[in-house]
Design an enzyme around this catalytic site. Structure first.
Site, PDB file in Angstrom:
ATOM      1  N   LYS A  89       0.693  -1.249   0.122  1.00 51.58           N
ATOM      2  CA  LYS A  89       0.075  -0.071   0.022  1.00 51.58           C
ATOM      3  C   LYS A  89       0.911   1.300   0.079  1.00 51.58           C
ATOM      4  O   LYS A  89       0.328   2.282  -0.655  1.00 51.58           O
ATOM      5  CB  LYS A  89      -0.989   0.109   1.289  1.00 51.58           C
ATOM      6  CG  LYS A  89      -1.898  -1.010   1.357  1.00 51.58           C
ATOM      7  CD  LYS A  89      -3.051  -0.887   0.260  1.00 51.58           C
ATOM      8  CE  LYS A  89      -4.288  -1.770   0.453  1.00 51.58           C
ATOM      9  NZ  LYS A  89      -4.273  -3.091   0.665  1.00 51.58           N
ATOM     10  N   GLU A 111     -10.173   5.646   2.815  1.00 57.15           N
ATOM     11  CA  GLU A 111     -11.059   4.768   3.380  1.00 57.15           C
ATOM     12  C   GLU A 111      -9.885   3.662   3.731  1.00 57.15           C
ATOM     13  O   GLU A 111      -8.953   3.417   3.196  1.00 57.15           O
ATOM     14  CB  GLU A 111     -12.140   4.126   2.357  1.00 57.15           C
ATOM     15  CG  GLU A 111     -11.378   3.185   1.178  1.00 57.15           C
ATOM     16  CD  GLU A 111     -10.335   3.730   0.271  1.00 57.15           C
ATOM     17  OE1 GLU A 111     -10.369   4.802   0.032  1.00 57.15           O
ATOM     18  OE2 GLU A 111      -9.588   2.739  -0.314  1.00 57.15           O
ATOM     19  N   SER A 378       1.852  -9.853  -0.796  1.00 58.27           N
ATOM     20  CA  SER A 378       1.351  -8.369  -0.618  1.00 58.27           C
ATOM     21  C   SER A 378       1.731  -7.760   0.677  1.00 58.27           C
ATOM     22  O   SER A 378       1.800  -6.605   0.792  1.00 58.27           O
ATOM     23  CB  SER A 378       0.007  -8.230  -1.125  1.00 58.27           C
ATOM     24  OG  SER A 378      -0.820  -9.187  -0.294  1.00 58.27           O
TER      25      SER A 378
HETATM   26  C1  LIG Z   1      -5.312  -4.251   0.923  1.00 54.39           C
HETATM   27  C2  LIG Z   1      -4.317  -5.352   0.667  1.00 54.39           C
HETATM   28  C3  LIG Z   1      -4.585  -6.150  -0.350  1.00 54.39           C
HETATM   29  C4  LIG Z   1      -5.814  -5.991  -1.293  1.00 54.39           C
HETATM   30  O1  LIG Z   1      -5.924  -4.943  -2.016  1.00 54.39           O
HETATM   31  P1  LIG Z   1      -5.467  -4.830  -3.532  1.00 54.39           P
HETATM   32  O2  LIG Z   1      -5.840  -3.590  -4.059  1.00 54.39           O
HETATM   33  O3  LIG Z   1      -6.150  -5.918  -4.164  1.00 54.39           O
HETATM   34  O4  LIG Z   1      -3.939  -5.250  -3.749  1.00 54.39           O
HETATM   35  C5  LIG Z   1      -3.947  -7.388  -0.441  1.00 54.39           C
HETATM   36  N1  LIG Z   1      -3.016  -7.731   0.451  1.00 54.39           N
HETATM   37  C6  LIG Z   1      -2.658  -6.812   1.495  1.00 54.39           C
HETATM   38  C7  LIG Z   1      -1.496  -7.337   2.255  1.00 54.39           C
HETATM   39  C8  LIG Z   1      -3.425  -5.558   1.677  1.00 54.39           C
HETATM   40  O5  LIG Z   1      -3.259  -4.754   2.789  1.00 54.39           O
END
Ligand SMILES: *Cc1c(COP(=O)(O)O)cnc(C)c1O
Length: 396
Positions: A89, A111, A378
């Site tokens: 993020k 948000e 992620s």
């Molecule tokens: C917010 C988040 C996601 C999902 O959001 P995308 O926009 O689909 O990437 C996935 N993994 C983590 C660790 C997140 O914080």
């Protein structure tokens, strides 16, 4: 091939600007500033400097030997869990908040679902000295109380949203209301590749740093491109960030993994691309979970970050064009993957990221021994440890 999106912000038939009249002025201002300042060499240079020295990029591309043995192919993890604040993020929020500062804004709003985007926005706002207010559903505030406190420590105000399902969708509605009233001073930092143009393309560009680094790193490590890229899809930003720089490499297959919750055949999931159909949500035309009257469906996922009934227009386009495949994995399969990676590699993944890992664990037979598979990790799982303990009945 024409460049996507086109000038109206369309990815094929998807995307666009379905915004209330009152928001047209700030959207057009943002569009103008993004395509002049935001895409300029000088801005990119400044942004790269913050990504490197503040956010810790490039993140590593790690060959996961034990997990590879488990699956039966060569698995690399793109370690976004190592980026500052613990998820991808931050790539987007540093970009957008820096742009907001250039626009002369004094305040940002956002948000948040799991709280990762809220934390990343509050972090960037502290860095660039802008006021910050975050909207979060009441249910998510309960599930992710640690992140609520982190945002407050960073100087942000956190507003509790009690309407609707008290999750991400409702938080977006409240943030949009705030933006309509305050756009002269305020930029709305959207957390994924959703919303009206130019958000899907702008957030994709900021997150493409993931795929650009990955391409360089895999060519150095393996002297060839990967066979598969696998990532979880909520709004779709970590996945598009990984996929997009490989768009023209037809030999590289894209796999997006959605939250099947309690099962794709139940009412308790957030698998928008697997089970939804085209409609309008939060300003753009895209796949949406809706009933036959166009009312948005309630969603469920064990991970708050995937608990959203929409998805980005670029994914909708990839789906129809057959450029990417989308599947769902259940909460149970995700919890299993969460434990497997922790034990095999010593890496506790975010529950969102565990969706991508679960796809591999559930589909081992699909992969050949010399296939190179890159998974976007992620985020890190620290934020989820309490929730997993609660679900599994462990007393802390
Ligand atoms: C917010 C988040 C996601 C999902 O959001 P995308 O926009 O689909 O990437 C996935 N993994 C983590 C660790 C997140 O914080």
């Amino acid at each position: 091939m024409t460049k996507l999106p086109d000038r109206r912000g369309r990815f094929g038939i998807y995307g666009g600007k379905f915004a209330p009249e009152t928001l047209m002025a700030p959207i057009e201002e943002l569009e103008h500033v993004y395509f002049t300042t935001g895409t300029s060499k000088q801005f990119r240079k400044e942004l790269d400097c913050y990504l490197k020295n503040y956010a810790g990029r490039p993140t590593s591309l790690y060959y996961a030997e034990s997990f590879s043995k488990e699956i039966g192919c060569r698995v690399y993890l793109k370690r976004e869990d190592l980026a500052f604040t613990g998820a991808h993020k931050i790539n987007n929020t540093i970009g957008q908040v820096l742009l907001a500062k250039k626009m002369g804004k004094t305040r940002v709003i956002a948000e948040t679902g799991a709280g990762q985007h809220g934390v990343a926005t509050a972090t960037a706002a502290a860095l660039f000295k802008l006021e910050c207010e975050i909207y979060m559903g009441e249910l998510d505030m309960q599930r992710q109380s640690l992140n609520v406190y982190r945002m407050r420590l960073l100087g942000a105000k956190v507003n509790c949203v009690k309407s609707g399902s008290r999750t991400l969708k409702d938080a977006i509605n409240e943030a949009l209301r705030d933006w309509i009233s305050n756009f002269k001073t305020t930029h709305y930092v959207i957390g994924s590749v959703v919303g009206f143009h130019p958000f899907p393309v702008m957030v994709r560009d900021f997150q493409s740093v993931i795929g650009k680094e990955t391409r360089r790193q895999i060519l150095r490590a393996e002297k060839r491109l990967p066979d598969y890229l696998v990532a979880c899809v909520g709004g779709g930003s970590n996945s598009i960030g990984l996929f997009h720089p490989f768009y023209k490499d037809k030999s590289v297959k894209f796999i997006g993994v959605e939250a099947a919750g309690k099962g794709l055949d139940t009412d308790y999931h957030s698998a928008t691309l697997c089970k939804g159909n085209p409609g309008i949500l939060h300003g753009s035309f895209s796949y949406v979970l809706q009933d036959k009257y166009g009312q948005i469906h309630p969603t469920h996922s064990v991970s708050a970050g995937l608990d959203y009934p929409g998805t980005g227009p670029e994914h909708s386009f990839y789906k129809d064009a057959g450029r990417a495949e989308y599947y769902g994995v259940t909460d149970q399969q995700v919890l299993n993957a969460f434990h497997v990676l922790s034990e095999k590699e010593g890496i506790i993944p975010a529950l969102e990221s565990a969706h991508a890992l679960a796809y591999l664990l559930e589909n081992r037979s699909r992969f050949n021994p010399d296939d190179i598979v890159i998974v976007c990790l992620s985020g890190r799982g620290d934020k989820d440890v309490n929730e997993v303990a609660r679900i599994e009945g462990v007393q802390l």
